[in-house]
Design a protein around this motif. Structure first.
Motif, PDB file in Angstrom:
ATOM      1  N   UNK A 236       0.839  -1.199   0.000  1.00  0.00           N
ATOM      2  CA  UNK A 236       0.000   0.000   0.000  1.00  0.00           C
ATOM      3  C   UNK A 236       0.871   1.244   0.000  1.00  0.00           C
ATOM      4  N   UNK A 237       1.898   1.273   0.819  1.00  0.00           N
ATOM      5  CA  UNK A 237       2.784   2.431   0.882  1.00  0.00           C
ATOM      6  C   UNK A 237       3.515   2.626  -0.444  1.00  0.00           C
ATOM      7  N   UNK A 238       3.944   1.549  -1.058  1.00  0.00           N
ATOM      8  CA  UNK A 238       4.629   1.656  -2.345  1.00  0.00           C
ATOM      9  C   UNK A 238       3.690   2.223  -3.397  1.00  0.00           C
ATOM     10  N   UNK A 239       2.446   1.810  -3.382  1.00  0.00           N
ATOM     11  CA  UNK A 239       1.470   2.331  -4.338  1.00  0.00           C
ATOM     12  C   UNK A 239       1.206   3.806  -4.092  1.00  0.00           C
ATOM     13  N   UNK A 240       1.170   4.212  -2.841  1.00  0.00           N
ATOM     14  CA  UNK A 240       0.901   5.603  -2.503  1.00  0.00           C
ATOM     15  C   UNK A 240       2.070   6.508  -2.883  1.00  0.00           C
ATOM     16  N   UNK A 241       3.280   6.035  -2.737  1.00  0.00           N
ATOM     17  CA  UNK A 241       4.440   6.872  -3.007  1.00  0.00           C
ATOM     18  C   UNK A 241       4.771   6.959  -4.487  1.00  0.00           C
ATOM     19  N   UNK A 242       4.223   6.065  -5.311  1.00  0.00           N
ATOM     20  CA  UNK A 242       4.525   6.112  -6.730  1.00  0.00           C
ATOM     21  C   UNK A 242       3.430   6.835  -7.526  1.00  0.00           C
ATOM     22  N   UNK A 243       2.606   7.612  -6.860  1.00  0.00           N
ATOM     23  CA  UNK A 243       1.535   8.375  -7.502  1.00  0.00           C
ATOM     24  C   UNK A 243       2.124   9.388  -8.485  1.00  0.00           C
ATOM     25  N   UNK A 244       1.590   9.422  -9.685  1.00  0.00           N
ATOM     26  CA  UNK A 244       2.040  10.403 -10.677  1.00  0.00           C
ATOM     27  C   UNK A 244       1.436  11.757 -10.344  1.00  0.00           C
ATOM     28  N   UNK A 245       2.236  12.788 -10.491  1.00  0.00           N
ATOM     29  CA  UNK A 245       1.731  14.132 -10.263  1.00  0.00           C
ATOM     30  C   UNK A 245       1.880  14.968 -11.522  1.00  0.00           C
TER      31      UNK A 245
ATOM     32  N   UNK B 299      -4.446  31.875 -13.601  1.00  0.00           N
ATOM     33  CA  UNK B 299      -3.015  31.584 -13.457  1.00  0.00           C
ATOM     34  C   UNK B 299      -2.661  30.857 -12.161  1.00  0.00           C
ATOM     35  N   UNK B 300      -3.632  30.308 -11.454  1.00  0.00           N
ATOM     36  CA  UNK B 300      -3.361  29.512 -10.246  1.00  0.00           C
ATOM     37  C   UNK B 300      -2.611  28.265 -10.666  1.00  0.00           C
ATOM     38  N   UNK B 301      -1.579  27.905  -9.933  1.00  0.00           N
ATOM     39  CA  UNK B 301      -0.770  26.731 -10.230  1.00  0.00           C
ATOM     40  C   UNK B 301      -0.860  25.755  -9.060  1.00  0.00           C
ATOM     41  N   UNK B 302      -1.214  24.507  -9.351  1.00  0.00           N
ATOM     42  CA  UNK B 302      -1.307  23.487  -8.308  1.00  0.00           C
ATOM     43  C   UNK B 302      -0.793  22.150  -8.830  1.00  0.00           C
ATOM     44  N   UNK B 303      -0.266  21.346  -7.919  1.00  0.00           N
ATOM     45  CA  UNK B 303       0.150  19.985  -8.229  1.00  0.00           C
ATOM     46  C   UNK B 303      -1.066  19.081  -8.031  1.00  0.00           C
ATOM     47  N   UNK B 304      -1.341  18.222  -9.003  1.00  0.00           N
ATOM     48  CA  UNK B 304      -2.495  17.335  -8.932  1.00  0.00           C
ATOM     49  C   UNK B 304      -2.095  15.907  -9.265  1.00  0.00           C
TER      50      UNK B 304
ATOM     51  N   UNK C 284      -1.961  21.365 -18.408  1.00  0.00           N
ATOM     52  CA  UNK C 284      -1.444  20.437 -17.406  1.00  0.00           C
ATOM     53  C   UNK C 284      -0.116  19.873 -17.902  1.00  0.00           C
ATOM     54  N   UNK C 285       0.949  20.176 -17.173  1.00  0.00           N
ATOM     55  CA  UNK C 285       2.292  19.761 -17.583  1.00  0.00           C
ATOM     56  C   UNK C 285       2.454  18.253 -17.540  1.00  0.00           C
ATOM     57  N   UNK C 286       3.437  17.750 -18.292  1.00  0.00           N
ATOM     58  CA  UNK C 286       3.746  16.320 -18.302  1.00  0.00           C
ATOM     59  C   UNK C 286       3.883  15.810 -16.883  1.00  0.00           C
ATOM     60  N   UNK C 287       3.518  14.552 -16.716  1.00  0.00           N
ATOM     61  CA  UNK C 287       3.553  13.937 -15.388  1.00  0.00           C
ATOM     62  C   UNK C 287       4.958  13.529 -14.999  1.00  0.00           C
ATOM     63  N   UNK C 288       5.107  13.332 -13.706  1.00  0.00           N
ATOM     64  CA  UNK C 288       6.374  12.853 -13.155  1.00  0.00           C
ATOM     65  C   UNK C 288       6.050  11.822 -12.097  1.00  0.00           C
ATOM     66  N   UNK C 289       6.992  10.952 -11.802  1.00  0.00           N
ATOM     67  CA  UNK C 289       6.806   9.943 -10.777  1.00  0.00           C
ATOM     68  C   UNK C 289       7.419  10.432  -9.488  1.00  0.00           C
ATOM     69  N   UNK C 290       6.636  10.339  -8.419  1.00  0.00           N
ATOM     70  CA  UNK C 290       7.107  10.804  -7.106  1.00  0.00           C
ATOM     71  C   UNK C 290       8.093   9.840  -6.515  1.00  0.00           C
TER      72      UNK C 290
END
Length: 60
Positions: A6-15, A24-29, A54-60
């Motif tokens: 579960x923790x591994x799945x939570x930490x690999x969430x794409x943002x 012009x509000x900027x937020x990480x989603x 929405x900018x390209x995703x990245x892996x956390x």
């Protein structure tokens, strides 16, 4: 062991970085919020949102 999975799945969430074209509000989603923004628009001002806002995703 289940907790580690579960923790591994939570930490690999794409943002993604969303920048509203109007207010012009900027937020990480995460992936779910990205889909919501594309469907319903900016959560701050209601402006329509496109893939280009929405900018390209990245892996956390």
């Amino acid at each position: 062991m289940w907790i580690a999975v579960v923790l591994a799945a939570m930490t690999s969430q794409r943002t993604h970085t969303f920048v509203c074209p109007e207010c012009r509000r900027s937020i990480e989603v995460d992936d779910a919020m990205r889909a919501t923004l594309l469907e319903t628009g900016c959560v701050v001002c209601g402006a329509p949102v496109t893939e280009g806002d929405i900018a390209d995703s990245q892996t956390a």
